[in-house]
Design a protein around this motif. Sequence first.
Motif, PDB file in Angstrom:
ATOM      1  N   GLY A 113      21.863   9.054  50.309  1.00  0.00           N
ATOM      2  CA  GLY A 113      22.477   9.597  49.082  1.00  0.00           C
ATOM      3  C   GLY A 113      22.980  10.884  49.134  1.00  0.00           C
ATOM      4  N   GLY A 114      22.268  11.823  49.673  1.00  0.00           N
ATOM      5  CA  GLY A 114      22.673  13.162  49.947  1.00  0.00           C
ATOM      6  C   GLY A 114      24.077  13.193  50.845  1.00  0.00           C
ATOM      7  N   THR A 115      24.172  12.291  51.915  1.00  0.00           N
ATOM      8  CA  THR A 115      25.302  12.260  52.756  1.00  0.00           C
ATOM      9  C   THR A 115      26.356  11.659  51.892  1.00  0.00           C
ATOM     10  OG1 THR A 115      24.569  10.152  53.852  1.00  0.00           O
ATOM     11  CG2 THR A 115      24.044  12.092  54.739  1.00  0.00           C
ATOM     12  N   ASN A 116      26.227  10.664  51.250  1.00  0.00           N
ATOM     13  CA  ASN A 116      27.255  10.109  50.186  1.00  0.00           C
ATOM     14  C   ASN A 116      28.017  11.008  49.329  1.00  0.00           C
ATOM     15  OD1 ASN A 116      27.128   7.581  51.974  1.00  0.00           O
ATOM     16  ND2 ASN A 116      25.729   6.619  50.043  1.00  0.00           N
ATOM     17  N   ILE A 117      27.104  11.540  48.725  1.00  0.00           N
ATOM     18  CA  ILE A 117      27.614  12.828  47.680  1.00  0.00           C
ATOM     19  C   ILE A 117      28.428  13.684  48.523  1.00  0.00           C
ATOM     20  CG2 ILE A 117      26.746  14.535  46.199  1.00  0.00           C
ATOM     21  CD1 ILE A 117      24.465  12.688  45.599  1.00  0.00           C
ATOM     22  N   ALA A 118      27.914  14.277  49.593  1.00  0.00           N
ATOM     23  CA  ALA A 118      28.783  15.549  50.402  1.00  0.00           C
ATOM     24  C   ALA A 118      29.880  14.831  50.744  1.00  0.00           C
ATOM     25  CB  ALA A 118      27.813  15.764  51.509  1.00  0.00           C
ATOM     26  N   ARG A 119      30.018  13.513  51.273  1.00  0.00           N
ATOM     27  CA  ARG A 119      31.267  12.953  51.669  1.00  0.00           C
ATOM     28  C   ARG A 119      32.467  12.830  50.557  1.00  0.00           C
ATOM     29  NH1 ARG A 119      30.096   7.436  53.453  1.00  0.00           N
ATOM     30  NH2 ARG A 119      28.598   8.428  54.559  1.00  0.00           N
ATOM     31  N   SER A 120      31.751  12.393  49.266  1.00  0.00           N
ATOM     32  CA  SER A 120      32.710  12.560  48.160  1.00  0.00           C
ATOM     33  C   SER A 120      33.286  13.551  47.624  1.00  0.00           C
ATOM     34  CB  SER A 120      32.008  11.548  47.066  1.00  0.00           C
ATOM     35  OG  SER A 120      30.833  12.133  46.689  1.00  0.00           O
ATOM     36  N   TYR A 121      32.296  14.592  47.918  1.00  0.00           N
ATOM     37  CA  TYR A 121      32.664  15.770  47.268  1.00  0.00           C
ATOM     38  C   TYR A 121      33.845  16.671  48.318  1.00  0.00           C
ATOM     39  CZ  TYR A 121      32.488  20.930  46.326  1.00  0.00           C
ATOM     40  OH  TYR A 121      32.694  22.103  46.143  1.00  0.00           O
ATOM     41  N   ARG A 122      33.797  16.333  49.662  1.00  0.00           N
ATOM     42  CA  ARG A 122      34.533  16.665  50.516  1.00  0.00           C
ATOM     43  C   ARG A 122      35.928  16.129  50.173  1.00  0.00           C
ATOM     44  NH1 ARG A 122      31.861  15.277  54.923  1.00  0.00           N
ATOM     45  NH2 ARG A 122      29.807  15.993  54.433  1.00  0.00           N
ATOM     46  N   LYS A 123      35.922  14.597  50.186  1.00  0.00           N
ATOM     47  CA  LYS A 123      37.300  14.049  49.803  1.00  0.00           C
ATOM     48  C   LYS A 123      37.674  14.405  48.546  1.00  0.00           C
ATOM     49  CE  LYS A 123      38.659   9.251  49.194  1.00  0.00           C
ATOM     50  NZ  LYS A 123      38.467   8.044  48.853  1.00  0.00           N
ATOM     51  N   GLN A 124      37.210  14.689  47.567  1.00  0.00           N
ATOM     52  CA  GLN A 124      37.781  15.084  46.148  1.00  0.00           C
ATOM     53  C   GLN A 124      38.377  16.385  46.259  1.00  0.00           C
ATOM     54  OE1 GLN A 124      35.039  15.272  42.917  1.00  0.00           O
ATOM     55  NE2 GLN A 124      36.587  15.336  41.351  1.00  0.00           N
ATOM     56  N   ALA A 126      39.619  17.817  49.092  1.00  0.00           N
ATOM     57  CA  ALA A 126      40.877  17.632  49.704  1.00  0.00           C
ATOM     58  C   ALA A 126      41.977  17.029  48.991  1.00  0.00           C
ATOM     59  CB  ALA A 126      40.740  16.638  51.165  1.00  0.00           C
ATOM     60  N   ASP A 127      41.772  15.969  47.861  1.00  0.00           N
ATOM     61  CA  ASP A 127      42.478  15.251  47.164  1.00  0.00           C
ATOM     62  C   ASP A 127      43.005  16.220  46.131  1.00  0.00           C
ATOM     63  OD1 ASP A 127      42.364  13.163  48.918  1.00  0.00           O
ATOM     64  OD2 ASP A 127      41.042  12.075  47.400  1.00  0.00           O
ATOM     65  N   TYR A 128      42.315  17.007  45.644  1.00  0.00           N
ATOM     66  CA  TYR A 128      42.733  17.743  44.379  1.00  0.00           C
ATOM     67  C   TYR A 128      42.181  19.037  44.667  1.00  0.00           C
ATOM     68  CZ  TYR A 128      42.659  13.429  42.349  1.00  0.00           C
ATOM     69  OH  TYR A 128      42.707  11.872  41.988  1.00  0.00           O
ATOM     70  N   PRO A 129      43.240  20.002  45.534  1.00  0.00           N
ATOM     71  CA  PRO A 129      42.748  21.431  45.746  1.00  0.00           C
ATOM     72  C   PRO A 129      42.927  22.361  44.520  1.00  0.00           C
ATOM     73  CG  PRO A 129      45.044  20.714  46.666  1.00  0.00           C
ATOM     74  CD  PRO A 129      44.285  19.442  46.160  1.00  0.00           C
ATOM     75  N   SER A 130      41.948  23.229  44.477  1.00  0.00           N
ATOM     76  CA  SER A 130      42.007  24.183  43.372  1.00  0.00           C
ATOM     77  C   SER A 130      42.971  25.400  43.492  1.00  0.00           C
ATOM     78  CB  SER A 130      40.350  24.640  43.221  1.00  0.00           C
ATOM     79  OG  SER A 130      40.167  25.580  42.080  1.00  0.00           O
ATOM     80  N   HIS A 131      43.692  25.710  42.525  1.00  0.00           N
ATOM     81  CA  HIS A 131      44.288  26.949  42.791  1.00  0.00           C
ATOM     82  C   HIS A 131      43.605  28.280  41.844  1.00  0.00           C
ATOM     83  CE1 HIS A 131      47.551  24.454  43.916  1.00  0.00           C
ATOM     84  NE2 HIS A 131      47.355  23.575  42.709  1.00  0.00           N
ATOM     85  N   ASN A 132      42.517  28.026  41.783  1.00  0.00           N
ATOM     86  CA  ASN A 132      41.667  29.193  41.344  1.00  0.00           C
ATOM     87  C   ASN A 132      40.724  29.757  42.366  1.00  0.00           C
ATOM     88  OD1 ASN A 132      39.966  31.009  39.838  1.00  0.00           O
ATOM     89  ND2 ASN A 132      39.415  29.569  38.532  1.00  0.00           N
ATOM     90  N   PRO A 133      41.151  30.983  42.696  1.00  0.00           N
ATOM     91  CA  PRO A 133      40.227  31.798  43.753  1.00  0.00           C
ATOM     92  C   PRO A 133      38.924  31.846  43.546  1.00  0.00           C
ATOM     93  CG  PRO A 133      41.597  33.384  42.595  1.00  0.00           C
ATOM     94  CD  PRO A 133      41.915  32.155  41.890  1.00  0.00           C
ATOM     95  N   PHE A 134      38.413  31.788  42.216  1.00  0.00           N
ATOM     96  CA  PHE A 134      36.864  31.898  42.126  1.00  0.00           C
ATOM     97  C   PHE A 134      36.233  30.643  42.434  1.00  0.00           C
ATOM     98  CE2 PHE A 134      39.043  35.133  39.715  1.00  0.00           C
ATOM     99  CZ  PHE A 134      38.352  36.247  40.348  1.00  0.00           C
ATOM    100  N   LEU A 135      36.869  29.401  42.321  1.00  0.00           N
ATOM    101  CA  LEU A 135      36.122  27.943  42.604  1.00  0.00           C
ATOM    102  C   LEU A 135      36.341  27.610  43.903  1.00  0.00           C
ATOM    103  CD1 LEU A 135      37.713  25.931  39.508  1.00  0.00           C
ATOM    104  CD2 LEU A 135      35.331  27.056  39.828  1.00  0.00           C
ATOM    105  N   PRO A 136      35.360  26.892  44.633  1.00  0.00           N
ATOM    106  CA  PRO A 136      35.133  26.742  46.113  1.00  0.00           C
ATOM    107  C   PRO A 136      36.268  25.475  46.351  1.00  0.00           C
ATOM    108  CG  PRO A 136      33.340  25.706  44.875  1.00  0.00           C
ATOM    109  CD  PRO A 136      34.204  26.662  43.844  1.00  0.00           C
TER     110      PRO A 136
END
Length: 136
Positions: A113-124, A126-136
């Motif tokens: 479950g931890g690897t699936n969550i990390a993989r989905s977080y990385r994909k999201q 990459a798909d939706y980059p943040s323009h806020n410099p304070f967010l990761p």
Amino acid sequence: MLTDEAKLLLGFPTNSCPTACQVKAAYRRKVWETHPDCFPVHLKPNAELKFKMISEAYTCLLSGARREGEHGVGYSRVVRRGVPRGGGGGGRRNHALIGLPFLFIILGTAALGGTNIARSYRKQKADYPSHNPFLP
């Protein structure tokens, strides 16, 4: 209040010995029928009196102070506590054999479950980059 009167108010025959569950169910049924808020203003005093009598009957039937002299023919309640033990040597002889596979199931689920969550977080990310410099 005598137990016979209390039994009659809650709808039991005088020669019965209702259980605590039966008394509670009868009390709830009678409360719904006689609650003072369900009656018009001119009938509220009678409803309040009836409601108080039903509440007193309920406490009389469930109280532990039912003695022969005070309440006529009373009855006593037997309360059992604890877990009944089986005949032989108990029931938990091989708890280690049961606990070990259960532990592997829990750890495996957490790891996958931890690897699936990390993989989905990385994909999201990459798909939706943040323009806020304070967010990761």
